[in-house]
Scaffold this active site. Structure first.
Site, short mmCIF file in Angstrom:
data_model
loop_
_atom_site.label_atom_id
_atom_site.label_comp_id
_atom_site.label_asym_id
_atom_site.label_seq_id
_atom_site.Cartn_x
_atom_site.Cartn_y
_atom_site.Cartn_z
N GLU A 128 43.23 50.45 43.68
CA GLU A 128 42.61 51.02 45.22
C GLU A 128 41.84 51.73 45.02
OE1 GLU A 128 44.65 53.14 49.00
OE2 GLU A 128 45.38 53.85 46.84
N CYS A 158 39.71 56.77 51.85
CA CYS A 158 39.87 55.11 51.61
C CYS A 158 39.73 54.80 52.46
CB CYS A 158 40.44 55.02 50.39
SG CYS A 158 41.88 55.09 49.96
N GLY A 198 36.14 49.99 39.52
CA GLY A 198 37.58 49.67 38.84
C GLY A 198 37.37 48.78 38.16
#
Length: 480
Positions: A250, A284, A233
């Site tokens: 996310e 997650c 990310g």
């Protein structure tokens, strides 16, 4: 079983993926090599983006009414509903998640597509705004070609969710599944073709990090929706920042579960074990750390370990399995290294002794150690149990490190537990439960801290794929 060929889809046509990094896809239950991996070429990545740009520019998809787009999504939903068992089996092989769970995900894919279509039709692409002179309208305009970077832990569910809401909003997309879990994305593209969604609206590229980097670096990609690791990310954000591409990321989070003094330990241990072990520990929002009154720490750790022992551990293809293997060998090896680091730091390690000898199985583990634990996310069937002296200390520990996605609070007084939950740095906090699904049809969740950018909640996801544009007649006679 026949495995889908790893094709690259450009302009509605499936092409060979000509490159290879020399790796194979494996059965995580046995370690057996199944088929060699295949990768798109960099040229194919460029052509897939070009096809999405052309489809965006000529409005072949966004020019349809939201109702017409919803109708096509409904046809795709029907197509996927006929293939639930195939998708579930492929996902169980690609991820190590038990097939009883992947069947639930696969069975919900059609509903996800229909819901996205309904929501987009309800919002509409254009609406009149109040203006005394009239003729002022708000338009919802897709940004342009959008990259969908998919995780390996819930392959079809994540591919379908991102694609459904992007298409409902009128966006054109290029999917890039994880190289560890590429199969259900292939079926999705076959369904897109069968549903009559125009050529070029949905593309698919295959490969590992290099292909993903090329995709997100393409200046024509105007928005990126990614679910995955924090390092990935950060790299995407750095690459996209210079052109101000829209981002929804996310990422990881070491989600804390706070056990209050009035909590029933038996039911709490059962709920925490459920949360840790769902998807073989690979989701997650799973609880990763328990914080409990120090006097009850050791008792609770042993209760939690006993819950782990009661679960059925076995092949992800076995209907009776509750905990399968992790998805690939490197995931198991990283978990082992993290467990060893905790042991060297002084943790008492309690782990299940009965797991299959072959495949990528990791023994569900409770590590007992006070403090914040490891700095990086723990992504698998392992949890830290630590003590606190008072709830202020619990909050300080819970909000330390990589946090922001989810949190949990357990206690008999649910109103007091919810009040504690408001002090957590987390986009979603559940009281006395660890379910995967949202608590309300209107749920919305922002990614706080280092857990990402943006958020999820169906309305938020739909909004991500469009910008808002005002067009109308200017007000006459304004002084400025």
């Amino acid at each position: 079983m026949t495995y889908p060929a790893l094709r690259t889809w450009i302009g509605g046509i499936a092409e060979e993926s000509p490159d290879s990094d020399g790796t194979w896809l494996h059965d995580p239950n046995t370690g057996e090599a199944l088929v060699p991996s295949a990768s798109s070429s960099l040229s194919q990545v460029g052509r897939a983006v070009a096809a999405a740009q052309e489809a965006h520019d000529d409005r072949r998809w966004r020019g349809l009414s939201p109702e017409s787009r919803a109708e096509r999504l409904g046809v795709l939903a029907d197509w996927l509903d006929e293939r639930v068992e195939d998708i579930a089996r492929l996902d169980a092989l690609n991820s190590g998640v038990p097939i009883a769970v992947t069947q639930l995900f696969a069975g919900a894919n059609g509903a996800t597509l229909r819901d996205a279509g309904r929501r987009a039709a309800a919002v509409g692409d254009v609406r009149d705004l109040p203006a005394e002179q009239g003729g002022v309208r708000l338009h919802r305009v897709p940004w342009g070609p959008t990259a969908l970077i998919l995780p390996w832990n819930a392959p079809s569910a994540m591919a379908v969710k991102k694609t459904a809401f992007a298409l409902a909003a009128g966006a054109t997309v290029i999917l890039k599944p994880s190289s560890f879990s590429p199969w259900s994305a292939q079926l999705l593209l076959e369904g897109v073709r069968a549903a009559g969604i125009p050529d070029g609206v949905v593309g698919l590229v295959q490969g590992s990090g290099g292909i993903g980097r090329a995709l997100v670096a393409d200046d024509r990609v105007r928005a990126i929706s990614m679910t995955g690791s924090t390092p990935t990310g950060r790299a995407i954000a750095a690459t996209a920042s210079s052109r101000f591409a829209r981002l929804q990321l996310e990422l990881g989070s070491n989600n804390a579960a706070i056990v209050r003094a009035d909590a029933d330990l038996e039911s709490t241990a059962r709920a925490v074990a459920d949360g840790v072990l769902k998807l073989s520990g690979q989701w997650c929002e799973a609880p990763r750390r328990v914080l409990i009154d120090r006097a009850r720490r050791d008792e609770f750790a042993r209760m939690l370990s006993a819950e782990f022992e009661r679960r059925t551990i076995g092949s992800s293809l076995d209907q009776a399995t509750e905990v399968g293997p992790v998805a690939f060998a490197a995931r198991r090896d990283e978990l082992t290294a993290q467990r060893d680091r905790l042991a060297r730091a002084g943790a008492e390690v309690l782990r299940v002794s009965r797991v299959p000898a072959h495949g990528w199985f990791f023994e569900p583990t409770v590590a007992v150690l006070d403090g914040p634990g490891l700095a990086e996310e723990v992504f698998g069937p392992m949890i830290l149990v630590g003590g606190y002296d008072d709830e202020d200390e619990a909050m300080r520990l819970a909000n330390t490190g990589q946090v922001g996605l989810a949190g949990y609070v357990f206690g008999a007084d649910e109103e007091a537990a919810a009040a504690v939950g408001t002090r957590l740095v987390a986009g979603e906090v559940k009281v006395n439960g660890t379910s995967v699904l949202d608590m309300s049809p209107d749920s919305a969740q922002s990614f706080f801290g280092a857990s990402g950018l943006g958020g999820h909640g169906d309305d938020d996801v739909l909004d991500f794929f469009v910008g808002k544009q005002i067009v109308g007649t200017d007000r006459p006679g304004l002084p400025l």
